[in-house]
Design a protein around this motif. Structure first.
Motif, short mmCIF file in Angstrom:
data_model
loop_
_atom_site.label_atom_id
_atom_site.label_comp_id
_atom_site.label_asym_id
_atom_site.label_seq_id
_atom_site.Cartn_x
_atom_site.Cartn_y
_atom_site.Cartn_z
N VAL A 1 -5.88 -6.73 -2.86
CA VAL A 1 -6.99 -5.79 -3.02
C VAL A 1 -7.02 -4.80 -1.87
O VAL A 1 -7.26 -3.60 -2.07
N THR A 2 -6.77 -5.27 -0.66
CA THR A 2 -6.73 -4.38 0.50
C THR A 2 -5.63 -3.34 0.35
O THR A 2 -5.81 -2.17 0.71
N ALA A 3 -4.50 -3.74 -0.18
CA ALA A 3 -3.39 -2.80 -0.39
C ALA A 3 -3.78 -1.69 -1.35
O ALA A 3 -3.49 -0.50 -1.12
N LEU A 4 -4.47 -2.04 -2.42
CA LEU A 4 -4.92 -1.03 -3.38
C LEU A 4 -5.92 -0.09 -2.73
O LEU A 4 -5.89 1.14 -2.96
N ALA A 5 -6.81 -0.62 -1.91
CA ALA A 5 -7.80 0.21 -1.24
C ALA A 5 -7.15 1.18 -0.27
O ALA A 5 -7.51 2.37 -0.20
N ALA A 6 -6.17 0.70 0.50
CA ALA A 6 -5.48 1.56 1.45
C ALA A 6 -4.71 2.66 0.72
O ALA A 6 -4.67 3.82 1.18
N VAL B 1 2.37 8.09 2.16
CA VAL B 1 2.87 6.71 2.22
C VAL B 1 2.70 6.16 3.62
O VAL B 1 2.19 5.05 3.83
N VAL B 2 3.13 6.95 4.61
CA VAL B 2 3.05 6.51 6.00
C VAL B 2 1.61 6.28 6.43
O VAL B 2 1.31 5.30 7.11
N HIS B 3 0.70 7.14 6.02
CA HIS B 3 -0.70 6.96 6.37
C HIS B 3 -1.26 5.69 5.71
O HIS B 3 -2.07 4.97 6.32
N ALA B 4 -0.84 5.39 4.49
CA ALA B 4 -1.31 4.18 3.81
C ALA B 4 -0.92 2.93 4.59
O ALA B 4 -1.69 1.98 4.70
N VAL B 5 0.29 2.96 5.14
CA VAL B 5 0.75 1.81 5.93
C VAL B 5 -0.15 1.60 7.15
O VAL B 5 -0.59 0.49 7.44
N GLY B 6 -0.43 2.68 7.86
CA GLY B 6 -1.29 2.57 9.04
C GLY B 6 -2.68 2.11 8.69
O GLY B 6 -3.26 1.25 9.39
N LEU B 7 -3.24 2.66 7.63
CA LEU B 7 -4.58 2.26 7.21
C LEU B 7 -4.63 0.78 6.86
O LEU B 7 -5.60 0.08 7.18
N ALA B 8 -3.59 0.31 6.20
CA ALA B 8 -3.55 -1.10 5.79
C ALA B 8 -3.37 -2.02 6.99
O ALA B 8 -4.08 -3.03 7.12
N LEU B 9 -2.45 -1.70 7.86
CA LEU B 9 -2.16 -2.57 9.00
C LEU B 9 -3.34 -2.67 9.96
O LEU B 9 -3.58 -3.73 10.55
N ALA C 1 0.83 -1.21 0.00
CA ALA C 1 0.00 0.00 0.00
C ALA C 1 0.86 1.25 0.00
O ALA C 1 0.64 2.19 -0.78
N GLY C 2 1.86 1.29 0.88
CA GLY C 2 2.73 2.45 0.95
C GLY C 2 3.50 2.66 -0.33
O GLY C 2 3.61 3.79 -0.84
N ALA C 3 4.04 1.59 -0.87
CA ALA C 3 4.81 1.70 -2.11
C ALA C 3 3.92 2.15 -3.27
O ALA C 3 4.35 2.95 -4.12
N MET C 4 2.69 1.68 -3.30
CA MET C 4 1.77 2.07 -4.37
C MET C 4 1.51 3.57 -4.32
O MET C 4 1.41 4.23 -5.37
#
Length: 312
Positions: free
Chosen positions: A230-235, A194-202, A180-183
């Motif tokens: 799919v979850t990674a793309l959503a985050a 990027v950092v927020h995406a990681v938190g949202l995903a985890l 998610a973060g890398a995307m």
């Protein structure tokens, strides 16, 4: 490394106007005393292995040695071609590719552990499907792997990435956060996003147990890789839209450590609980545990015509 936490990673990149990938490359060069060209070349080789695993999963037999899994990636790809997906073709393709790579792993094929073999399909599923969708170069995706690596480095050093230590949240969860973060960075997002995406995903995977049927990295591992993509793309979409992780991502990682440490051992890759101990899961394990009967060779006759014992 000049960072141990995600907020430090964000701060350094923001202060120096660098992407996370650029910073990670520089840090890797410094840490290993290896020329940058060699560092990048190695990561590029890893990406080629990922692409080959997707290709193999789509075109070759991926039936596992246990016979429990194989071919679902192909089924998803065929389903997409019918144009009837519920989640949209982009999500479905990421799912198909993630399944393919995980099935290659289960069938003893070559994969890249990202961060583990049990979660090897998520980053390739997200990356390779997105490359096809957006027309990105391999070089761009290799930079994405460095970004994912930086995120994985933080998670591994503040929590864990092993299912035996912290459950599937540590494997599939970490991979989802990394992807998610890398995307987000691949799409031009800021280090903060990027950092927020990681938190949202985890946050979406906290408490996920590791309960492989018969102790094999197949059921439910392969399906979790597909859904994880799919979850990674959503985050990533949430973060790019401006959605923030209300609980700071570093604190989410701390919670992963807390939850994983409190998780019963039967839910940490021992196959003693969860799906592995359902009636069906136990039947699968018992079937695999039965020794295969030796095939008897046909009886032979001696020169005198007398019967002899079959060869051992």
């Amino acid at each position: 490394m000049r960072f141990k936490h995600l907020h430090e990673l964000n701060a350094v990149c923001t202060a120096e106007s660098k992407t996370i990938a650029r910073l990670m490359i520089e840090e890797q060069v410094q840490e290993t005393n290896t020329p940058e060209a060699d560092v990048v070349r190695q990561m590029s080789d890893y990406y080629q292995v990922m692409k080959e695993a997707v290709r193999k999963g789509l075109t070759e037999d991926t039936t596992s040695r246990s016979g429990l899994t194989g071919g679902d990636g192909k089924k998803m790809a065929e389903y997409i071609r019918k144009g009837e997906t519920c989640s949209g073709d982009a999500s479905a393709l990421a799912m198909a590719y993630a399944l393919c790579v995980s099935e290659v792993n289960a069938s003893m094929g070559r994969i890249v552990a990202t961060p583990t073999a049990g979660s090897c399909g998520i980053i390739p599923g997200v990356f390779i499907s997105s490359q096809e969708r957006f027309g990105w170069t391999d070089e761009h995706l290799v930079n994405g792997l460095f970004c994912a690596g930086a995120i994985g480095y933080v998670i591994a050093n503040n929590s864990f990435i092993s299912g035996a230590e912290g459950g599937c949240q540590a494997e599939v969860g970490s991979a989802i956060g990394m992807a998610a973060g890398a995307m987000v960075e691949l799409r031009g997002g800021t280090p903060e996003q990027v950092v927020h995406a990681v938190g949202l995903a985890l946050k979406n995977t906290l408490g996920l147990i590791c309960d492989p049927v018969a102790g094999l990295v197949e059921i439910p591992c392969i399906v979790r890789n597909g859904l994880g993509a799919v979850t990674a793309l959503a985050a990533a979409d949430m973060a790019l839209a401006g959605v923030r992780s209300a609980i700071p991502s570093d604190e989410v990682i701390d919670v992963m450590l807390e939850v994983g440490s409190a998780m019963p051992s039967r839910h940490r890759e021992t196959a003693q609980g969860g799906l592995a101990q359902t009636p069906t899961g136990r039947k699968m394990m018992q079937k695999l545990a039965k020794p295969k009967a030796k095939r008897a060779e046909p009886e032979q006759e001696s020169p005198a015509g007398n019967d002899v014992e079959p060869k051992a």
